[in-house]
Design an enzyme around this catalytic site. Structure first.
Site, PDB file in Angstrom:
ATOM      1  CB  THR A 153      -7.613  -0.806   7.716  1.00 42.91           C
ATOM      2  OG1 THR A 153      -7.992   0.568   7.048  1.00 42.91           O
ATOM      3  CG2 THR A 153      -9.074  -1.513   7.401  1.00 42.91           C
ATOM      4  CB  SER A 174      -2.775   2.790   6.954  1.00 39.10           C
ATOM      5  OG  SER A 174      -3.670   2.562   5.863  1.00 39.10           O
ATOM      6  CG  LEU A 175      -8.645   4.333   9.584  1.00 45.56           C
ATOM      7  CD1 LEU A 175      -9.345   4.957   8.602  1.00 45.56           C
ATOM      8  CD2 LEU A 175      -9.391   2.807   9.851  1.00 45.56           C
ATOM      9  CG  ASP A 189       1.127   2.124   0.410  1.00 46.46           C
ATOM     10  OD1 ASP A 189       0.724   1.068   0.146  1.00 46.46           O
ATOM     11  OD2 ASP A 189       0.921   2.660   1.402  1.00 46.46           O
ATOM     12  CG  HIS A 196      -0.250   0.004   3.368  1.00 42.66           C
ATOM     13  ND1 HIS A 196      -0.395   1.428   3.090  1.00 42.66           N
ATOM     14  CD2 HIS A 196      -0.678  -0.293   4.455  1.00 42.66           C
ATOM     15  CE1 HIS A 196      -1.134   1.845   4.012  1.00 42.66           C
ATOM     16  NE2 HIS A 196      -1.702   0.614   4.627  1.00 42.66           N
TER      17      HIS A 196
END
Length: 241
Positions: free
Chosen positions: A10, A76-77, A193, A220
């Site tokens: 993101t 992640s995204l 995370d 993360h």
């Protein structure tokens, strides 16, 4: 040479997410770092993003990368987009690595985190940057930074379209999609995370029949906080022989 596509999360674009580790992969792969969702070199129409739009962007990038299926890594995204791409375009994906993925956005804590992040980013981008940074790294990593290092991180401009990608993070639902992934898959959960906690990665692993699971002791932003362990895990899986 097989192509390797690295999909950013993101709060990054291709160069900022992977620029410091690309040379760890160029011995074996033609490396692609496509931007999407309005970040970096990507341009999309105004309005809310959709996962389908991002998948279409990535599918086109993979097709342009070569005739053979691509090794695909997402964080992640980017892991969400990678998983959806592998499920809907299986012919394009050779092997798949998902770092800190999640399968849907209905978890109350997830909604609290992303709604807070989006609210801060909309109200005051500097506060949004501080919130994002505080959850990108583990407390131990952040506490060990010099103040000038922290200030440098905070002074960097976030990639364009950040608010739209945070908003998309509130509208993910892969619960009926993940079982369609057929590519050999490694799911990586991150033990420290706080943005996408470990249990989300475990759930994704359980939903993909072809997947294996491993953990890395990091926050993360795994490729920034613990790049050696993360790169090693990726290479070991993608080069099993």
């Amino acid at each position: 040479m097989t192509a390797l596509a690295l999909l950013h999360g993101t709060n990054s674009d291709g160069p900022s997410a992977f620029g410091h580790v690309i040379d760890r992969f160029t011995d074996q792969w033609k490396v692609l770092t496509p931007d999407y969702g309005g970040a970096g070199r990507s341009t999309v129409a105004d309005g809310p993003l959709s996962l389908e739009l991002l998948v279409a962007e990535i599918a086109e990038a993979l097709r342009s990368g070569g005739e053979e299926p691509t090794d695909l890594v997402g964080h992640s995204l980017g892991a969400v987009v990678a998983a959806a791409t592998a499920a809907t375009h299986p012919e394009l994906v050779h092997r798949l690595v998902l770092i800190a993925p999640w399968s849907d956005s209905r978890n109350p804590r997830h909604r609290l985190m992303f709604e807070t992040w989006l609210g801060l980013q909309t109200l005051d981008p500097e506060l949004g940057q501080r919130f994002g940074l505080s959850h990108a790294f583990s407390p131990t990593f952040l506490a060990a930074l010099e103040q000038q290092q922290l200030d440098a991180m905070l002074s960097s401009n976030p990639p364009a379209g950040l608010d739209r990608r945070i908003d998309l993070g509130l509208r993910i639902d892969l619960t009926e999609t993940l079982s369609a992934v057929t590519a050999p898959t490694l799911v990586i959960g991150l033990t420290k995370d706080s943005l996408v906690p470990l249990e989300h990665a475990r759930s994704v692993h359980q939903a993909i029949p072809t997947s294996t699971f491993t953990e890395i002791d990091t926050g993360h932003a795994a490729l920034l906080e613990n790049p050696e362990a993360t790169v090693t895990a990726i290479r070991t899986f993608l080069l099993p022989n």
